[in-house]
Design an enzyme around this catalytic site. Structure first.
Site, PDB file in Angstrom:
ATOM      1  N   ASN A 209       0.849  -1.192   0.000  1.00  0.00           N
ATOM      2  CA  ASN A 209       0.000   0.000   0.000  1.00  0.00           C
ATOM      3  C   ASN A 209       0.884   1.241   0.000  1.00  0.00           C
ATOM      4  O   ASN A 209       2.111   1.126   0.009  1.00  0.00           O
ATOM      5  CB  ASN A 209      -0.951  -0.021   1.206  1.00  0.00           C
ATOM      6  CG  ASN A 209      -0.179  -0.115   2.505  1.00  0.00           C
ATOM      7  OD1 ASN A 209       0.547   0.790   2.872  1.00  0.00           O
ATOM      8  ND2 ASN A 209      -0.311  -1.255   3.192  1.00  0.00           N
ATOM      9  N   LYS A 287       8.463 -17.173 -11.171  1.00  0.00           N
ATOM     10  CA  LYS A 287       7.639 -16.055 -11.638  1.00  0.00           C
ATOM     11  C   LYS A 287       6.425 -16.594 -12.405  1.00  0.00           C
ATOM     12  O   LYS A 287       6.567 -17.496 -13.240  1.00  0.00           O
ATOM     13  CB  LYS A 287       8.515 -15.197 -12.554  1.00  0.00           C
ATOM     14  CG  LYS A 287       7.864 -13.936 -12.992  1.00  0.00           C
ATOM     15  CD  LYS A 287       8.804 -13.138 -13.883  1.00  0.00           C
ATOM     16  CE  LYS A 287       8.018 -12.114 -14.640  1.00  0.00           C
ATOM     17  NZ  LYS A 287       8.494 -11.880 -15.975  1.00  0.00           N
ATOM     18  N   LYS A 337     -13.680   0.395  15.845  1.00  0.00           N
ATOM     19  CA  LYS A 337     -12.374  -0.264  15.678  1.00  0.00           C
ATOM     20  C   LYS A 337     -11.628  -0.364  17.012  1.00  0.00           C
ATOM     21  O   LYS A 337     -11.012  -1.379  17.320  1.00  0.00           O
ATOM     22  CB  LYS A 337     -11.546   0.526  14.660  1.00  0.00           C
ATOM     23  CG  LYS A 337     -10.400  -0.230  14.071  1.00  0.00           C
ATOM     24  CD  LYS A 337      -9.766   0.508  12.896  1.00  0.00           C
ATOM     25  CE  LYS A 337     -10.453   0.204  11.590  1.00  0.00           C
ATOM     26  NZ  LYS A 337      -9.833   0.881  10.442  1.00  0.00           N
TER      27      LYS A 337
HETATM   28  N1  CTP Z   1      -3.193  -3.260  12.149  1.00  0.00           N
HETATM   29  C1  CTP Z   1      -2.335  -4.268  12.539  1.00  0.00           C
HETATM   30  N2  CTP Z   1      -2.298  -5.439  11.859  1.00  0.00           N
HETATM   31  C2  CTP Z   1      -3.120  -5.648  10.816  1.00  0.00           C
HETATM   32  C3  CTP Z   1      -4.005  -4.627  10.389  1.00  0.00           C
HETATM   33  C4  CTP Z   1      -4.002  -3.441  11.080  1.00  0.00           C
HETATM   34  O1  CTP Z   1      -1.582  -4.063  13.503  1.00  0.00           O
HETATM   35  N3  CTP Z   1      -3.070  -6.797  10.176  1.00  0.00           N
HETATM   36  C5  CTP Z   1      -3.247  -2.034  12.943  1.00  0.00           C
HETATM   37  C6  CTP Z   1      -2.720  -0.798  12.252  1.00  0.00           C
HETATM   38  O2  CTP Z   1      -1.351  -0.621  12.529  1.00  0.00           O
HETATM   39  C7  CTP Z   1      -3.557   0.282  12.915  1.00  0.00           C
HETATM   40  C8  CTP Z   1      -4.858  -0.406  13.217  1.00  0.00           C
HETATM   41  O3  CTP Z   1      -4.591  -1.782  13.208  1.00  0.00           O
HETATM   42  O4  CTP Z   1      -3.014   0.683  14.154  1.00  0.00           O
HETATM   43  C9  CTP Z   1      -5.997  -0.130  12.259  1.00  0.00           C
HETATM   44  O5  CTP Z   1      -5.587  -0.316  10.938  1.00  0.00           O
HETATM   45  P1  CTP Z   1      -6.631  -0.045   9.767  1.00  0.00           P
HETATM   46  O6  CTP Z   1      -5.938  -0.283   8.466  1.00  0.00           O
HETATM   47  O7  CTP Z   1      -7.287   1.275   9.991  1.00  0.00           O
HETATM   48  O8  CTP Z   1      -7.732  -1.126  10.064  1.00  0.00           O
HETATM   49  P2  CTP Z   1      -7.973  -2.571   9.561  1.00  0.00           P
HETATM   50  O9  CTP Z   1      -7.650  -3.520  10.653  1.00  0.00           O
HETATM   51  O10 CTP Z   1      -7.275  -2.802   8.278  1.00  0.00           O
HETATM   52  O11 CTP Z   1      -9.558  -2.572   9.394  1.00  0.00           O
HETATM   53  P3  CTP Z   1     -10.454  -2.101   8.146  1.00  0.00           P
HETATM   54  O12 CTP Z   1      -9.729  -2.531   6.920  1.00  0.00           O
HETATM   55  O13 CTP Z   1     -11.725  -2.796   8.400  1.00  0.00           O
HETATM   56  O14 CTP Z   1     -10.607  -0.619   8.245  1.00  0.00           O
END
Ligand code: CTP
Length: 400
Positions: A209, A287, A337
């Protein structure tokens, strides 16, 4: 006020070098020990004899001096100090520092030191404004160097503008501020995750990402600045490692989780990483070839690091902090969340493309705690990091 503090003062070439002599005198008056290192250029403006007479110590000049090296090797010289002050810091010396060049005793000591560095630049106005100098100074600051000045005024070359070395009083104040800074997190351990993760599709392709890692790096830097022993577990980024932070580089979410668990116990964990939520189920050793129909990627969920760290257990950090990257219903989604993941605090930010947050330098935070929601103003990621670090320090000072 500076009783017992050891200063290594590097004097490089420039007319402002004469002010460094006054600085030595003032530092000594306040109880500091001053060891002087004079560059070839510096010695054109002040004599080793005057620096030695004022400091009461031997003056060091030559990288390859047999006597100096046998009495005090250049590595020891660079380490036996509490602070390295470069005054004046010429454009040339800062360029060599930025490039990691070690072609004289000063540059070598600056490369070898593990101590904080304070720069007092002095040069002509055009040299200061030159993009090369701007980039070098920015890089040195990103690596943790502090800076005082330059001031604006008439320069020795007859021009006027910024480039004048800070006055000895100002440099003295910057030195005093450095030693007086509060370190409320000293003795506490902190863990920060940062950056994206990268999940392999095949040996040459991956899912990731647009996270730059800037916010997490800024938080690690701010926590270390307040004295915390900080471990930063970082996915692939272009960020410069912050000073006094142990960086563990990882690629995948699973590696990030393992590195975080290895860093426990900590008193505070901040999960700022944009962990990839899914990874390809299979990872072929070869690959993928463009044969027949386009492949369909089968994905499986990655471990949620924030949720794992937040889960009750003997190793749960007393304070776990997460981020919420949202593109809609920001506060509502973030509240859900926080409950779902079980963390204590959550910093919610809008990551829709219009916000410019992902990869950018600014961030607007909604700060969620069990007590409610605070809307922080839009500010730089460094400022967000400092605000958060101060809140963490206040939380522990409050008896937590
Ligand atoms: N996070 C994590 N491990 C993951 C996914 C997320 O530690 N596998 C942590 C991120 O570092 C952040 C928090 O969770 O502190 C929220 O991340 P976010 O991307 O906003 O949420 P998601 O868990 O991906 O939920 P959604 O996609 O439903 O918004």
């Amino acid at each position: 006020m500076l009783d017992g503090k050891r200063i290594l003062l590097i004097i490089s070439g420039g007319i402002a070098a004469y002010k460094a002599l006054d600085l030595i005198r003032r530092l000594k008056e306040r109880g500091a020990t001053v060891r002087v290192l004079l560059t070839k250029g510096g010695a054109q403006f002040v004599t080793p004899l005057s620096a030695a007479a004022l400091s009461g110590e031997k003056v060091y000049q030559d990288l390859f001096s047999l006597t100096d090296e046998s009495e005090m090797g250049h590595i020891r010289l660079s380490r036996e100090a509490d602070l390295v002050v470069v005054a004046p810091a010429s454009a040339d010396l800062m360029a060599r520092m930025a490039g990691g060049i070690a072609d004289d005793l000063a540059a070598t000591a600056l490369l070898a030191t593990d101590k904080p560095i304070l720069l007092a630049p002095a040069m002509n106005v055009e040299m200061w404004a030159h993009p090369a100098t701007r980039a070098n100074v920015a890089l040195l600051e990103a690596r943790g160097a502090r800076r005082v000045g330059p001031g604006t005024g008439d320069l020795a070359c007859g021009e006027t503008g910024p480039g004048r070395m800070a006055e000895p009083d100002e440099i003295l104040q910057a030195i005093a501020d450095f030693f007086a800074r509060p370190t409320p997190l000293r003795g506490r351990r902190a863990l920060v995750t940062s950056g994206p993760t990268r999940e392999a599709i095949d040996p040459v392709r991956y899912l990731t990402n647009t996270s730059s890692g800037k916010q997490g790096y800024a938080i690690a830097r701010a926590l270390a600045y307040l004295g915390a022993e900080t471990v930063l577990v970082s996915g692939p980024t272009r960020c410069t490692p912050p000073p006094n932070v142990t960086v563990q580089n990882v690629t995948t979410a699973e590696e990030m989780l393992a590195a975080c668990e290895a860093a426990l116990p900590v008193e505070v964990a901040v999960c700022a990483a944009a962990v990839a939520d899914w990874r390809p189920t299979t990872k072929p050793n070869q690959k993928l070839k463009k044969e027949g129909a386009a492949p369909v990627l089968e994905l499986q969920e990655n471990p949620d690091i924030l949720a794992r760290l937040s889960a009750a257990g003997p190793k749960r950090p007393p304070l776990v902090i997460g981020f919420a990257a949202e593109t809609e219903n920001l506060v509502e989604n973030a509240k859900a969340k926080r409950t779902r993941k079980g963390c204590d605090w959550l910093l919610a930010n809008d990551v829709s493309p219009e916000s410019g947050v992902l990869g950018g330098d600014c961030n607007q935070i909604h700060f969620l705690t069990p007590q409610g929601v605070e809307d922080w103003p839009s500010q730089s990621k460094d400022a967000v990091a400092r605000t958060l670090a101060d809140r963490i320090a206040a939380h522990f000072e409050g008896g937590a």
